[in-house]
Design a protein around this motif. Structure first.
Motif, PDB file in Angstrom:
ATOM      1  N   THR A  25       0.842  -1.184   0.000  1.00 36.65           N
ATOM      2  CA  THR A  25       0.000   0.000   0.000  1.00 36.65           C
ATOM      3  C   THR A  25       0.879   1.236   0.000  1.00 36.65           C
ATOM      4  O   THR A  25       1.867   1.284   0.739  1.00 36.65           O
ATOM      5  N   PRO A  26       0.567   2.243  -0.810  1.00 36.38           N
ATOM      6  CA  PRO A  26       1.364   3.470  -0.767  1.00 36.38           C
ATOM      7  C   PRO A  26       1.431   4.024   0.655  1.00 36.38           C
ATOM      8  O   PRO A  26       0.438   4.018   1.384  1.00 36.38           O
ATOM      9  N   ALA A  27       2.601   4.482   1.033  1.00 35.04           N
ATOM     10  CA  ALA A  27       2.820   4.966   2.396  1.00 35.04           C
ATOM     11  C   ALA A  27       3.399   6.378   2.366  1.00 35.04           C
ATOM     12  O   ALA A  27       4.240   6.695   1.522  1.00 35.04           O
ATOM     13  N   LEU A  28       2.950   7.205   3.289  1.00 35.91           N
ATOM     14  CA  LEU A  28       3.497   8.544   3.469  1.00 35.91           C
ATOM     15  C   LEU A  28       4.331   8.519   4.738  1.00 35.91           C
ATOM     16  O   LEU A  28       3.826   8.217   5.818  1.00 35.91           O
ATOM     17  N   LEU A  29       5.592   8.818   4.605  1.00 37.80           N
ATOM     18  CA  LEU A  29       6.536   8.759   5.718  1.00 37.80           C
ATOM     19  C   LEU A  29       6.983  10.180   6.012  1.00 37.80           C
ATOM     20  O   LEU A  29       7.539  10.853   5.143  1.00 37.80           O
ATOM     21  N   THR A  30       6.714  10.659   7.225  1.00 35.35           N
ATOM     22  CA  THR A  30       7.095  12.028   7.584  1.00 35.35           C
ATOM     23  C   THR A  30       7.939  12.015   8.848  1.00 35.35           C
ATOM     24  O   THR A  30       7.833  11.118   9.682  1.00 35.35           O
ATOM     25  N   ASN A  31       8.768  13.019   8.947  1.00 33.42           N
ATOM     26  CA  ASN A  31       9.499  13.254  10.186  1.00 33.42           C
ATOM     27  C   ASN A  31       9.915  14.715  10.224  1.00 33.42           C
ATOM     28  O   ASN A  31       9.806  15.428   9.240  1.00 33.42           O
ATOM     29  N   GLY A  32      10.368  15.151  11.392  1.00 30.08           N
ATOM     30  CA  GLY A  32      10.862  16.509  11.555  1.00 30.08           C
ATOM     31  C   GLY A  32      12.377  16.509  11.592  1.00 30.08           C
ATOM     32  O   GLY A  32      13.015  15.480  11.837  1.00 30.08           O
ATOM     33  N   VAL A  33      12.958  17.654  11.349  1.00 31.09           N
ATOM     34  CA  VAL A  33      14.414  17.773  11.261  1.00 31.09           C
ATOM     35  C   VAL A  33      15.109  17.281  12.527  1.00 31.09           C
ATOM     36  O   VAL A  33      16.110  16.587  12.469  1.00 31.09           O
ATOM     37  N   SER A  34      14.577  17.614  13.678  1.00 30.02           N
ATOM     38  CA  SER A  34      15.280  17.257  14.917  1.00 30.02           C
ATOM     39  C   SER A  34      14.376  16.520  15.903  1.00 30.02           C
ATOM     40  O   SER A  34      14.414  16.762  17.095  1.00 30.02           O
ATOM     41  N   GLU A  36      12.661  12.719  17.450  1.00 34.29           N
ATOM     42  CA  GLU A  36      13.181  11.413  17.865  1.00 34.29           C
ATOM     43  C   GLU A  36      13.294  10.445  16.697  1.00 34.29           C
ATOM     44  O   GLU A  36      14.149   9.577  16.685  1.00 34.29           O
ATOM     45  N   ALA A  37      12.425  10.563  15.702  1.00 33.92           N
ATOM     46  CA  ALA A  37      12.506   9.717  14.507  1.00 33.92           C
ATOM     47  C   ALA A  37      13.560  10.324  13.583  1.00 33.92           C
ATOM     48  O   ALA A  37      13.261  11.044  12.641  1.00 33.92           O
ATOM     49  N   ARG A  38      14.807  10.053  13.897  1.00 37.90           N
ATOM     50  CA  ARG A  38      15.937  10.625  13.164  1.00 37.90           C
ATOM     51  C   ARG A  38      15.986  10.127  11.728  1.00 37.90           C
ATOM     52  O   ARG A  38      15.414   9.090  11.381  1.00 37.90           O
ATOM     53  N   ASP A  39      16.718  10.857  10.903  1.00 39.89           N
ATOM     54  CA  ASP A  39      16.849  10.490   9.494  1.00 39.89           C
ATOM     55  C   ASP A  39      17.361   9.072   9.298  1.00 39.89           C
ATOM     56  O   ASP A  39      16.929   8.376   8.392  1.00 39.89           O
ATOM     57  N   VAL A  40      18.283   8.639  10.127  1.00 44.02           N
ATOM     58  CA  VAL A  40      18.845   7.295   9.963  1.00 44.02           C
ATOM     59  C   VAL A  40      17.757   6.225  10.121  1.00 44.02           C
ATOM     60  O   VAL A  40      17.755   5.232   9.398  1.00 44.02           O
ATOM     61  N   CYS A  41      16.824   6.444  11.002  1.00 44.49           N
ATOM     62  CA  CYS A  41      15.719   5.493  11.189  1.00 44.49           C
ATOM     63  C   CYS A  41      14.713   5.582  10.044  1.00 44.49           C
ATOM     64  O   CYS A  41      14.286   4.563   9.509  1.00 44.49           O
ATOM     65  N   VAL A  42      14.345   6.787   9.692  1.00 49.01           N
ATOM     66  CA  VAL A  42      13.356   6.990   8.646  1.00 49.01           C
ATOM     67  C   VAL A  42      13.915   6.541   7.296  1.00 49.01           C
ATOM     68  O   VAL A  42      13.210   5.946   6.485  1.00 49.01           O
ATOM     69  N   SER A  43      15.187   6.793   7.049  1.00 48.79           N
ATOM     70  CA  SER A  43      15.806   6.386   5.789  1.00 48.79           C
ATOM     71  C   SER A  43      15.765   4.872   5.613  1.00 48.79           C
ATOM     72  O   SER A  43      15.560   4.375   4.499  1.00 48.79           O
ATOM     73  N   PHE A  44      15.970   4.145   6.693  1.00 47.66           N
ATOM     74  CA  PHE A  44      15.904   2.685   6.632  1.00 47.66           C
ATOM     75  C   PHE A  44      14.554   2.246   6.073  1.00 47.66           C
ATOM     76  O   PHE A  44      14.476   1.405   5.181  1.00 47.66           O
ATOM     77  N   LEU A  45      13.483   2.828   6.584  1.00 47.58           N
ATOM     78  CA  LEU A  45      12.142   2.482   6.116  1.00 47.58           C
ATOM     79  C   LEU A  45      11.920   2.971   4.693  1.00 47.58           C
ATOM     80  O   LEU A  45      11.364   2.258   3.859  1.00 47.58           O
ATOM     81  N   PHE A  46      12.368   4.182   4.404  1.00 51.85           N
ATOM     82  CA  PHE A  46      12.179   4.773   3.088  1.00 51.85           C
ATOM     83  C   PHE A  46      12.783   3.903   1.980  1.00 51.85           C
ATOM     84  O   PHE A  46      12.198   3.738   0.921  1.00 51.85           O
ATOM     85  N   HIS A  47      13.921   3.350   2.230  1.00 49.11           N
ATOM     86  CA  HIS A  47      14.602   2.551   1.217  1.00 49.11           C
ATOM     87  C   HIS A  47      14.083   1.115   1.125  1.00 49.11           C
ATOM     88  O   HIS A  47      14.494   0.379   0.234  1.00 49.11           O
ATOM     89  N   ARG A  48      13.200   0.708   2.020  1.00 51.83           N
ATOM     90  CA  ARG A  48      12.717  -0.670   2.022  1.00 51.83           C
ATOM     91  C   ARG A  48      11.225  -0.827   1.740  1.00 51.83           C
ATOM     92  O   ARG A  48      10.787  -1.909   1.397  1.00 51.83           O
ATOM     93  N   ILE A  49      10.450   0.234   1.880  1.00 57.03           N
ATOM     94  CA  ILE A  49       9.029   0.172   1.554  1.00 57.03           C
ATOM     95  C   ILE A  49       8.893   0.511   0.068  1.00 57.03           C
ATOM     96  O   ILE A  49       9.352   1.572  -0.370  1.00 57.03           O
ATOM     97  N   PRO A  50       8.278  -0.371  -0.724  1.00 56.18           N
ATOM     98  CA  PRO A  50       8.257  -0.191  -2.182  1.00 56.18           C
ATOM     99  C   PRO A  50       7.591   1.099  -2.686  1.00 56.18           C
ATOM    100  O   PRO A  50       8.113   1.759  -3.557  1.00 56.18           O
ATOM    101  N   HIS A  51       6.437   1.456  -2.171  1.00 55.13           N
ATOM    102  CA  HIS A  51       5.683   2.605  -2.681  1.00 55.13           C
ATOM    103  C   HIS A  51       5.572   3.646  -1.570  1.00 55.13           C
ATOM    104  O   HIS A  51       4.538   3.753  -0.916  1.00 55.13           O
ATOM    105  N   VAL A  52       6.634   4.401  -1.379  1.00 55.81           N
ATOM    106  CA  VAL A  52       6.679   5.331  -0.251  1.00 55.81           C
ATOM    107  C   VAL A  52       7.053   6.730  -0.726  1.00 55.81           C
ATOM    108  O   VAL A  52       7.838   6.896  -1.658  1.00 55.81           O
ATOM    109  N   LYS A  53       6.437   7.712  -0.093  1.00 57.53           N
ATOM    110  CA  LYS A  53       6.805   9.108  -0.303  1.00 57.53           C
ATOM    111  C   LYS A  53       7.267   9.642   1.043  1.00 57.53           C
ATOM    112  O   LYS A  53       6.619   9.410   2.067  1.00 57.53           O
ATOM    113  N   ARG A  54       8.380  10.333   1.035  1.00 58.50           N
ATOM    114  CA  ARG A  54       8.925  10.867   2.280  1.00 58.50           C
ATOM    115  C   ARG A  54       8.928  12.383   2.231  1.00 58.50           C
ATOM    116  O   ARG A  54       9.346  12.987   1.251  1.00 58.50           O
ATOM    117  N   VAL A  55       8.459  12.999   3.320  1.00 56.94           N
ATOM    118  CA  VAL A  55       8.471  14.451   3.452  1.00 56.94           C
ATOM    119  C   VAL A  55       9.040  14.781   4.823  1.00 56.94           C
ATOM    120  O   VAL A  55       8.611  14.216   5.834  1.00 56.94           O
TER     121      VAL A  55
END
Length: 83
Positions: A25-34, A36-55
């Motif tokens: 299912t298409p997924a919207l992945l969001t986080n803030g610059v600073s 607790e959901a740091r870029d390193v964590c969000v990037s892991f998901l972003f690169h592994r979920i097939p249909h994802v948009k990150r903002v």
């Protein structure tokens, strides 16, 4: 548990990271610059979920309240309208 960082309940040993590639299912992945959901964590998901948009938002916790609410709602609306 008593906090976000002390996990003591039934989900203590639950992991889904090896299954996120099965999300079709298409997924919207969001986080803030600073936040607790740091870029390193969000990037892991972003690169592994097939249909994802990150903002990424400039605020840390609740961009729909702390940042330009119109921008946040537009991001969500654009995502929901994407075919």
């Amino acid at each position: 548990g008593p906090s976000d960082f002390t996990i003591t309940g039934t989900l203590k040993s639950w992991l889904c990271l090896n299954q996120v590639h099965t999300v079709m299912t298409p997924a919207l992945l969001t986080n803030g610059v600073s936040e607790e959901a740091r870029d390193v964590c969000v990037s892991f998901l972003f690169h592994r979920i097939p249909h994802v948009k990150r903002v990424q938002f400039s605020q840390r916790h609740m961009p729909f309240l702390e940042e330009d609410q119109a921008r946040y709602l537009q991001v969500v609306a654009d995502f929901l309208m994407y075919p």
